[in-house]
Design a protein around this motif. Structure first.
Motif, PDB file in Angstrom:
ATOM      1  N   GLY A  37      43.443  42.571  33.280  1.00  0.00           N
ATOM      2  CA  GLY A  37      42.335  43.133  34.069  1.00  0.00           C
ATOM      3  C   GLY A  37      40.880  43.262  33.306  1.00  0.00           C
ATOM      4  N   TYR A  42      39.592  39.626  37.541  1.00  0.00           N
ATOM      5  CA  TYR A  42      40.487  39.805  38.852  1.00  0.00           C
ATOM      6  C   TYR A  42      41.289  38.333  38.984  1.00  0.00           C
ATOM      7  N   THR A  43      41.218  37.661  37.677  1.00  0.00           N
ATOM      8  CA  THR A  43      41.910  36.252  38.000  1.00  0.00           C
ATOM      9  C   THR A  43      43.293  36.272  37.962  1.00  0.00           C
ATOM     10  N   LEU A  45      45.163  38.424  39.432  1.00  0.00           N
ATOM     11  CA  LEU A  45      45.789  39.261  40.650  1.00  0.00           C
ATOM     12  C   LEU A  45      46.622  38.131  41.285  1.00  0.00           C
ATOM     13  N   PRO A 169      35.773  49.071  43.260  1.00  0.00           N
ATOM     14  CA  PRO A 169      35.894  47.426  42.867  1.00  0.00           C
ATOM     15  C   PRO A 169      35.117  46.680  43.916  1.00  0.00           C
ATOM     16  N   ILE A 174      38.543  40.794  44.545  1.00  0.00           N
ATOM     17  CA  ILE A 174      39.795  41.238  44.795  1.00  0.00           C
ATOM     18  C   ILE A 174      40.282  40.079  45.621  1.00  0.00           C
ATOM     19  N   GLY A 177      40.569  36.643  43.439  1.00  0.00           N
ATOM     20  CA  GLY A 177      41.590  36.917  42.389  1.00  0.00           C
ATOM     21  C   GLY A 177      43.058  36.623  43.010  1.00  0.00           C
ATOM     22  N   ILE A 253      43.332  45.915  39.191  1.00  0.00           N
ATOM     23  CA  ILE A 253      41.816  45.997  39.885  1.00  0.00           C
ATOM     24  C   ILE A 253      41.263  47.083  39.154  1.00  0.00           C
ATOM     25  N   ALA A 256      39.938  45.839  35.858  1.00  0.00           N
ATOM     26  CA  ALA A 256      38.883  44.701  36.119  1.00  0.00           C
ATOM     27  C   ALA A 256      37.470  45.436  36.526  1.00  0.00           C
ATOM     28  N   SER A 257      37.522  46.388  37.171  1.00  0.00           N
ATOM     29  CA  SER A 257      36.572  46.891  37.769  1.00  0.00           C
ATOM     30  C   SER A 257      36.047  47.949  36.697  1.00  0.00           C
ATOM     31  N   ASP A 261      34.170  44.623  34.400  1.00  0.00           N
ATOM     32  CA  ASP A 261      32.781  44.585  35.339  1.00  0.00           C
ATOM     33  C   ASP A 261      31.716  45.218  34.489  1.00  0.00           C
TER      34      ASP A 261
END
Length: 417
Positions: A37, A42-43, A45, A169, A174, A177, A253, A256-257, A261
């Protein structure tokens, strides 16, 4: 009245699915999901979702095999294969359990360090004491074991709900992803992490575990009773694994967030993840929730790994060890490399070892999945409970995908990427 009776019978089958599900959210899963993440957003996911669907399918076959044959997967392998083949499968199953235990040792030690400041090496040593927790739970009955694990899962889920509310997020990201990207296969680093996620989600020891603990349920041994047992056991595991998917997706998530991000870069170490949460999310409670969830993850996973070890050893070798002996031997094997790596390389080495343990699990997976699929397709063994053709085709495709991805990873590594 009949509907009420059916509901009551189903409630009696609830439990094994959550014992299996806890293995899908162990500390090793955290390491791979946080690394994936933070590095790729999000890829990956899609890898979590696909792995969860594979897990639901394979665990349904486990329940079907256990009820139809009255044998767990280890016993079925011992019955079907020559002794040399059976012994090789036993060794591989034990390696998978050791890899699982390694992740639990490191994860629990990191959680103790984050919560109480305990040095990682001492945390690794203290994890050997979890044998007393297991002995206590098993002395109180199987339902108490299930209740403990279910409570730990609930705490983990609540902790991640709190962290996600703080991270806020992107819903659009999401959803995006969840759709697979070709880059997952073509990018060696992304494939490595995707296989780590697969190994952390579809875990070899869970296949042995599920075929064993389903048989702790009481049901009529006639055709109708077995069919109902398969239906209820499958529903139990499917519900539990859907819940596990939400937790696993939440880990990725959050990474990632909170990290990708916000430009924090790749985070592979759980300690770094913990340290970054407060400044990035702006709340002191975020890292505390993270550490508490990690500790619950390690404690609950250790119970199910021990049970799986007992099933594997008894099934393949007809050998039964006392739970505390079995636990201490397995944990000792896991503690030595964990302590060595931490002493030599510090916390960074522990994080790398966590991810590696999950890739090892993925590489071991075909040796449990292929026998499971073969037995499930055998009409002589399964009788009237043989799975529908479309289910068997999906299972065979799943096994082929796992073998193909593992082969590509090994070849990429041998050929230098």
């Amino acid at each position: 009245m009949r509907r009420a009776g059916s509901r009551t019978r189903f409630l009696a089958f609830i439990g094994p699915g959550f014992l299996v599900a806890v293995g899908y959210m162990d500390p090793g899963n955290w390491a791979t999901s946080i690394a994936g993440g933070s590095e790729f957003g999000y890829t990956l996911l899609a890898a979590v979702a696909l792995s969860s669907l594979m897990a639901i399918l394979l665990q349904s076959l486990c329940a079907r095999l256990a009820v139809a044959t009255g044998r767990d997967l280890a016993q079925a392998c011992r019955d079907a294969y020559p002794r040399p083949v059976s012994l090789v499968l036993w060794v591989l199953a034990e390696l998978a359990i050791i890899a699982t235990d390694l992740a639990e040792v490191i994860g629990t030690a990191i959680a103790l360090n984050l919560l109480f400041g305990l040095p990682l090496v001492w945390g690794v040593v203290i994890t050997a004491l979890d044998v007393f927790l297991i002995l206590y739970l098993q002395s109180r009955g199987f339902r108490r074991v299930e209740a403990f694990v279910a409570t730990m899962i609930l705490v983990i889920a609540l902790c991640f709900v709190g962290q996600l509310l703080l991270a806020q997020p992107s819903i659009a990201a999401i959803v995006g992803g969840l759709f697979p990207s070709p880059q997952i296969v073509t990018d060696e680093r992304m494939l490595y992490l995707a296989l780590g996620i697969l190994g952390a989600t579809v875990m070899p020891h869970n296949l042995y575990l599920h075929t064993g603990i389903v048989q702790t349920r009481a049901y009529e041994r006639d055709a109708r009773g077995k069919a109902e047992a398969v239906r209820f056991s499958t529903l139990d595991s499917t519900m539990a694994l859907c819940f596990a998917f939400l937790v696993n997706a939440s880990i990725l998530i959050l990474a990632a967030s909170a990290f990708h991000d916000r430009g924090a870069g790749t985070v592979e170490d759980l300690t770094d993840a913990h340290a970054l949460l407060e400044p990035l999310l702006g709340a002191a409670i975020a890292p505390v929730l993270f550490a508490v969830a990690l500790l619950c993850s390690g404690l609950s996973s250790t119970v199910t790994a021990t049970m799986a070890g007992q099933i594997v050893m008894q099934g393949f070798l007809r050998m039964t060890l006392k739970p505390w002996i079995r636990r201490l031997v397995t944990r000792a094997i896991a503690i030595v490399p964990a302590a060595t790596i931490i002493i030599l390389n510090g916390e960074a080495g522990a994080g790398e070892l966590l991810v590696l343990s999950q890739v090892v699990l993925s590489l071991q997976l075909p040796f449990a999945v292929i026998p499971l699929v073969m037995f499930s397709a055998d009409g002589t063994k399964m009788g009237a409970l043989k799975a529908p053709s479309w289910v068997l085709w999906l299972a065979a495709t799943t096994a082929a995908v796992i073998v193909a991805l593992n082969t590509k990873l090994v070849l990429d590594h041998l050929l230098g990427g």
